[in-house]
Design a protein around this motif. Sequence first.
Motif, mmCIF file in Angstrom:
data_model
loop_
_atom_site.group_PDB
_atom_site.id
_atom_site.type_symbol
_atom_site.label_atom_id
_atom_site.label_comp_id
_atom_site.label_asym_id
_atom_site.label_seq_id
_atom_site.Cartn_x
_atom_site.Cartn_y
_atom_site.Cartn_z
ATOM 1 N N ARG A 14 0.796 -1.004 -0.009
ATOM 2 C CA ARG A 14 0.055 0.160 -0.088
ATOM 3 C C ARG A 14 0.810 1.198 -0.078
ATOM 4 O O ARG A 14 0.554 2.204 -0.450
ATOM 5 C CB ARG A 14 -0.775 0.046 1.087
ATOM 6 C CG ARG A 14 -1.799 -1.270 1.186
ATOM 7 C CD ARG A 14 -2.676 -1.365 2.239
ATOM 8 N NE ARG A 14 -3.456 -2.503 2.474
ATOM 9 C CZ ARG A 14 -4.366 -2.672 3.527
ATOM 10 N NH1 ARG A 14 -4.766 -1.907 4.482
ATOM 11 N NH2 ARG A 14 -5.148 -3.961 3.388
ATOM 12 N N ARG A 257 -7.185 -6.432 -3.380
ATOM 13 C CA ARG A 257 -8.654 -6.234 -2.572
ATOM 14 C C ARG A 257 -8.656 -5.459 -1.282
ATOM 15 O O ARG A 257 -9.439 -5.021 -0.881
ATOM 16 C CB ARG A 257 -9.254 -7.730 -2.569
ATOM 17 C CG ARG A 257 -9.343 -8.443 -3.757
ATOM 18 C CD ARG A 257 -10.277 -7.791 -4.847
ATOM 19 N NE ARG A 257 -11.518 -7.050 -4.388
ATOM 20 C CZ ARG A 257 -12.081 -6.481 -5.061
ATOM 21 N NH1 ARG A 257 -12.060 -5.904 -6.082
ATOM 22 N NH2 ARG A 257 -13.453 -5.882 -4.377
ATOM 23 N N THR A 259 -6.864 -2.951 -0.508
ATOM 24 C CA THR A 259 -6.806 -1.429 -0.389
ATOM 25 C C THR A 259 -7.952 -0.828 -0.294
ATOM 26 O O THR A 259 -9.185 -1.045 -0.902
ATOM 27 C CB THR A 259 -6.092 -0.909 -1.650
ATOM 28 O OG1 THR A 259 -4.761 -1.825 -1.840
ATOM 29 C CG2 THR A 259 -5.830 0.699 -1.803
ATOM 30 N N ASN A 260 -8.158 0.260 0.930
ATOM 31 C CA ASN A 260 -9.518 0.702 0.833
ATOM 32 C C ASN A 260 -9.429 1.836 0.008
ATOM 33 O O ASN A 260 -8.884 3.158 0.235
ATOM 34 C CB ASN A 260 -9.729 1.547 2.409
ATOM 35 C CG ASN A 260 -10.814 2.165 2.653
ATOM 36 O OD1 ASN A 260 -11.118 2.960 1.979
ATOM 37 N ND2 ASN A 260 -11.631 1.492 3.616
ATOM 38 N N ILE A 261 -10.181 2.074 -1.013
ATOM 39 C CA ILE A 261 -10.422 3.034 -2.072
ATOM 40 C C ILE A 261 -10.710 4.403 -1.460
ATOM 41 O O ILE A 261 -9.963 5.405 -1.739
ATOM 42 C CB ILE A 261 -11.177 2.732 -3.309
ATOM 43 C CG1 ILE A 261 -10.438 1.420 -4.179
ATOM 44 C CG2 ILE A 261 -11.256 3.541 -4.357
ATOM 45 C CD1 ILE A 261 -11.036 0.830 -5.172
ATOM 46 N N ARG A 263 -10.504 5.928 1.506
ATOM 47 C CA ARG A 263 -9.214 6.282 2.249
ATOM 48 C C ARG A 263 -7.956 6.688 1.287
ATOM 49 O O ARG A 263 -7.441 7.743 1.545
ATOM 50 C CB ARG A 263 -8.950 5.203 3.467
ATOM 51 C CG ARG A 263 -7.779 5.669 4.042
ATOM 52 C CD ARG A 263 -7.544 4.470 5.326
ATOM 53 N NE ARG A 263 -8.703 4.115 5.983
ATOM 54 C CZ ARG A 263 -9.014 2.869 5.941
ATOM 55 N NH1 ARG A 263 -8.231 2.050 5.574
ATOM 56 N NH2 ARG A 263 -10.272 2.783 6.774
ATOM 57 N N SER A 264 -7.801 5.795 0.306
ATOM 58 C CA SER A 264 -6.514 5.920 -0.323
ATOM 59 C C SER A 264 -6.775 7.254 -1.265
ATOM 60 O O SER A 264 -5.821 8.121 -1.419
ATOM 61 C CB SER A 264 -6.193 4.754 -1.114
ATOM 62 O OG SER A 264 -5.810 3.638 -0.408
ATOM 63 N N GLU A 414 -16.081 -2.311 -4.578
ATOM 64 C CA GLU A 414 -15.007 -1.374 -4.624
ATOM 65 C C GLU A 414 -15.054 -0.131 -3.632
ATOM 66 O O GLU A 414 -13.872 -0.031 -2.945
ATOM 67 C CB GLU A 414 -14.831 -0.867 -6.034
ATOM 68 C CG GLU A 414 -14.810 -1.996 -7.389
ATOM 69 C CD GLU A 414 -14.046 -3.184 -7.128
ATOM 70 O OE1 GLU A 414 -12.709 -2.890 -6.458
ATOM 71 O OE2 GLU A 414 -14.391 -4.247 -7.159
ATOM 72 N N LEU A 415 -15.972 0.382 -3.556
ATOM 73 C CA LEU A 415 -16.140 1.454 -2.688
ATOM 74 C C LEU A 415 -16.819 1.462 -1.219
ATOM 75 O O LEU A 415 -16.934 2.429 -0.484
ATOM 76 C CB LEU A 415 -16.700 2.698 -3.574
ATOM 77 C CG LEU A 415 -16.265 3.057 -4.919
ATOM 78 C CD1 LEU A 415 -17.035 4.363 -5.276
ATOM 79 C CD2 LEU A 415 -14.867 3.449 -4.788
ATOM 80 N N GLY A 416 -17.356 0.155 -1.070
ATOM 81 C CA GLY A 416 -18.312 -0.184 0.140
ATOM 82 C C GLY A 416 -19.618 0.322 0.044
ATOM 83 O O GLY A 416 -20.192 0.980 -0.982
#
Length: 474
Positions: A14, A257, A259-261, A263-264, A414-416
């Motif tokens: 990350r 998978r 990686t929190n999109i 937040r990133s 992908e985004l929650g």
Amino acid sequence: MATIARKSETWGSRFGFIMAAVGSSVGLGNFWRFPYTAGENGGGAFILIYIICAVFIGLPVLMAEYGMGRKSGMSAVEGIESLARAESTSQKWGIVGWIGTITSTFILTFYMVISAWLLAFVIQAVKGGFTGMGPEASGANFNNVIGQGVHPLASKWYMLMLLALFIAANVAIVGRGVKGGIEKAASILMPAFFIMLVVILGFSLTKGDAAQTFTFLFQPKWEDVGFKTFLEAIGQAFFSIGVGSCLMLTYGAYLDRGTNIPRSSAIVAGSDTFVALIAGFAVFPIVFAAGLDPAGGPSLFFVSMPVALGGLGQVGYIMAVLFFALALFAAYTSSISLMEVSVSWLEERQGVTRMGAAVGVGFILWLVGAAYVFSLEYLDFMDFITGNVLLPLGGLLVAVFAGWILSRDMLTSELGEGLVMNVWRFLIRWFVPIFVGLVLFFGFFDKIQDQYHVQLPGFLEGLLGPNYELPPAE
């Protein structure tokens, strides 16, 4: 729903992804465009408007690009088409990927040339060429570097050699792949970049006019705020964060998978804004202390800064080397990411290796860059086409595709789910397209009025200012 294939390679960590993504966002615009634009368009008032635009426009598009990239796991063109197939809609939506890929390539053609200028200035700084240099000599030096001074032909051939060196450095990194090339380079270059930025910031604050810089950047000047201020803020947020060229969609294809999109995305957008603000205090105190014009663009970098640093003796020599190396690092990390967009697509062609794709793209870039070296007016035109037409158009199409063509379920993985998805989907459907459309329409007319002196109808003059008038004949 149809099965969507994925690329086999992913980011190794990350941290590596964040460094590569921040490196792609942080570029020359953070140094020579953002601080001056803020100071001339309301100072603190502009910065507040910019942050709002970055949060509510730039960030949702960034999340959309990362989300679509990871969902498809392909290059921009193939990824958009595969998502369209999965939604049983027309594959003509692949035009979104094509526009982004073309835009990133067009930007890269002139970005490489400017980077070659920077490389020339790094060499001059190392040789101590700026020591005691005055404004007139600095202006002549810049003209010589770009081939418009004495010995123009020899200068242009020298620039072609530097352009080839810079492109070769890009090919060497991109050709090695994501994990072994781009991520590895970013993990070294970006920490070094931030260390140099802190050193230059400390020097600038102690030796320059920090008080005037603070007033220039942060004192709210609401009387300077108008319709054009919002155009500038939205356009700057869009260009600086790096959305609209499918660059971030391409990087998203390599996300794992874990990686929190959201937040990133917030980290990347926030880091880009932070660097732009810090850059103002790294550049302008020295410029103001030397009594020079803070006007943004190439003149600030290549004319004002050599004069300001060249008058500070031995410490100025060291800072000149660090400053132009810092700018070159920023240009290099951005150009690597831009090249990846087209190389990623070519790599998917049967029989094309990654290194072969990188070499082919690099050769084309050198040919087009050579045309710019010999005809600089085309460089300005390409800057106008990409910044005022293709980037906002690409961002608008990304927002429409992600918000209206793709179903909610497509990007939930992908985004929650929950508040983040609800807010994102509202913004990407109803807020972003309207405001990006305004930038595309009014920004285009504003630019052709300012740069090409095209006469606008009366109703646009009320928003964009009076038409250009020819000076009286002598």
